[in-house]
Design a protein around this motif. Structure first.
Motif, mmCIF file in Angstrom:
data_model
loop_
_atom_site.group_PDB
_atom_site.id
_atom_site.type_symbol
_atom_site.label_atom_id
_atom_site.label_comp_id
_atom_site.label_asym_id
_atom_site.label_seq_id
_atom_site.Cartn_x
_atom_site.Cartn_y
_atom_site.Cartn_z
ATOM 1 N N LYS A 1 0.928 -27.238 -21.703
ATOM 2 C CA LYS A 1 2.180 -26.581 -22.090
ATOM 3 C C LYS A 1 2.798 -25.839 -20.909
ATOM 4 O O LYS A 1 4.020 -25.871 -20.707
ATOM 5 C CB LYS A 1 1.926 -25.615 -23.243
ATOM 6 C CG LYS A 1 1.721 -26.285 -24.592
ATOM 7 C CD LYS A 1 1.565 -25.240 -25.684
ATOM 8 C CE LYS A 1 1.483 -25.879 -27.058
ATOM 9 N NZ LYS A 1 1.356 -24.882 -28.141
ATOM 10 N N GLN A 2 1.961 -25.155 -20.134
ATOM 11 C CA GLN A 2 2.480 -24.407 -18.988
ATOM 12 C C GLN A 2 3.091 -25.357 -17.959
ATOM 13 O O GLN A 2 4.155 -25.072 -17.389
ATOM 14 C CB GLN A 2 1.371 -23.571 -18.353
ATOM 15 C CG GLN A 2 1.870 -22.646 -17.243
ATOM 16 C CD GLN A 2 0.822 -21.647 -16.786
ATOM 17 O OE1 GLN A 2 -0.101 -21.311 -17.537
ATOM 18 N NE2 GLN A 2 0.951 -21.158 -15.565
ATOM 19 N N LYS B 1 -8.577 -25.924 -26.278
ATOM 20 C CA LYS B 1 -7.495 -24.939 -26.399
ATOM 21 C C LYS B 1 -6.928 -24.587 -25.025
ATOM 22 O O LYS B 1 -5.707 -24.456 -24.852
ATOM 23 C CB LYS B 1 -7.996 -23.686 -27.109
ATOM 24 C CG LYS B 1 -8.289 -23.884 -28.590
ATOM 25 C CD LYS B 1 -8.704 -22.570 -29.245
ATOM 26 C CE LYS B 1 -8.961 -22.765 -30.734
ATOM 27 N NZ LYS B 1 -9.382 -21.504 -31.402
ATOM 28 N N LYS C 1 -3.117 -25.316 -23.489
ATOM 29 C CA LYS C 1 -2.342 -24.239 -22.864
ATOM 30 C C LYS C 1 -1.877 -24.655 -21.465
ATOM 31 O O LYS C 1 -0.721 -24.423 -21.081
ATOM 32 C CB LYS C 1 -3.196 -22.972 -22.775
ATOM 33 C CG LYS C 1 -2.569 -21.837 -21.991
ATOM 34 C CD LYS C 1 -3.545 -20.672 -21.845
ATOM 35 C CE LYS C 1 -2.991 -19.592 -20.918
ATOM 36 N NZ LYS C 1 -3.954 -18.480 -20.723
#
Length: 362
Positions: free
Chosen positions: A118-119, A111, A115
């Motif tokens: 994506k950032q 997870k 994240k």
């Protein structure tokens, strides 16, 4: 790893973005990259986004001597509305952890890594090309960095994600390619690392690929390493055959990488009502199907090319031309549907496409 904020060190001297028509696959890279370290004492720690730069690694780092590394390949796309999309990113990250297990590398927090990706993609969104067939290639990888010449699992690693704007992987695009069936060299063996995504698998494939290209072929069709008769992969892609209306793809027996695009194609084909069989198939059975007039299509599936139709195969000096050397109807339908989902141009019945900055596409 206890989740911590991702530190960001912004690049001040931004690169000039390439002209996408002139770009080669995997030659240009964005302004930033993600890095995270691992030590036996601290686990995975210090997640950060920093300017893209060379790595400083000790000459005795175990990656150089024993090849303990894994990697993944995924893409970000730009929708017609300008949203950045990822295609089944969780599947790639899950597979990265399976590769970690095989290579004795500490697992990552899936997870948190999603994240982080994506950032990073959000920060580099302007690098996502807009032309049809282009995308932003995402390459997460892990290398062993402990300076030690003993043969053992490293106790230090770096996890890195770099991004590259890309066009088509094959210069032929979605047009059929000519494939040489490889009889001498092998890619992987059951019990080895074939089902993991690790650099050694690709290094061992280079010799056969070099010979194939020298003789005018786009790729090689790999046979099993023991009996050299069962079909496994085509180049670095999974392979499918349409025989008498049935879709056949080699079963995942331990020496074949479980591709995300392979899984997506199987789910789509079953959704459309096709019979899909995952089983062993020999090169002789395939040639017989051709001579019996029931070999209708053949194609490879993979992240880089999505769908790559096979126009012809050469085995033991015999050349067979599939579907008159043209892109098959099913190959094109799969390519168009998967890419339309990836670009957010059509309804996504499986919830595969994921916004970088939003929830799943509905």
């Amino acid at each position: 790893m206890k989740e911590k904020p991702i530190r960001v060190d912004y690049r001040t001297d931004k690169k000039t973005k390439p002209i996408i028509e002139d770009i080669e696959f995997g030659r240009e890279f964005t302004d930033h990259m993600f890095v995270m370290d691992y030590s036996f004492a601290h686990g995975w720690h210090d997640p950060r986004i920093i300017p893209y730069q060379p790595l400083t690694v000790d000459p005795a780092a175990m990656i150089f001597h024993y090849g303990q590394s894994v990697f993944e390949g995924m893409k970000a796309y730009l929708s017609p509305k300008g949203d950045a999309l990822l295609f089944r990113p969780q599947k790639n990250i899950e597979r990265l952890n399976r590769s970690n297990q095989r290579l004795c590398i500490p697992e990552i927090d899936e997870k948190f890594v999603l994240k982080a990706i994506k950032q990073l993609v959000s920060l580099e969104k302007e690098w996502i090309p807009t032309k049809q067939g282009t995308s932003l290639y995402i390459r997460p990888f892990i290398i062993s960095t402990e300076p030690y010449l003993g043969v053992a699992s490293s106790q230090q690693y770096q996890f890195i994600v770099i991004l590259s704007p890309v066009g088509s992987y094959y210069k032929e695009g979605v047009n059929p390619v000519e494939i040489l069936v490889e009889n001498e060299y092998v890619r992987a063996v059951v019990g080895g690392t074939g089902e993991a995504k690790t650099g050694g698998n690709y290094a061992s494939s280079l010799k056969a690929q070099e010979i194939a290209e020298r003789n005018g072929y786009a790729q090689v069709l790999w046979l099993d390493a023991v009996e050299k008769k069962y079909i496994e992969e085509v180049g670095s892609m999974n392979v499918f055959f349409k025989i008498n209306g049935e879709i056949i793809t080699p079963a995942l027996t331990g020496s074949i990488l479980p591709g995300v695009t392979r899984d997506s194609a199987i789910k789509l084909l079953k959704h459309w009502g096709f019979k899909v069989t995952e089983s062993k198939i020999t090169i002789k059975e395939l040639i017989e199907a051709f001579h019996n007039g029931i070999l209708e299509e053949a194609f490879g599936t993979g992240t880089a090319a999505v769908i790559s139709p096979i126009g012809s195969l050469v085995w033991n000096d015999e050349k067979i031309t599939i579907n008159q050397g043209k892109t098959g109807e099913l190959s094109k339908r799969l390519y168009d549907t998967i890419t339309d989902i990836q670009y957010g141009k059509t309804k996504d019945p499986f919830g595969w496409s994921e916004y970088v900055d939003k929830a799943l596409i509905k």
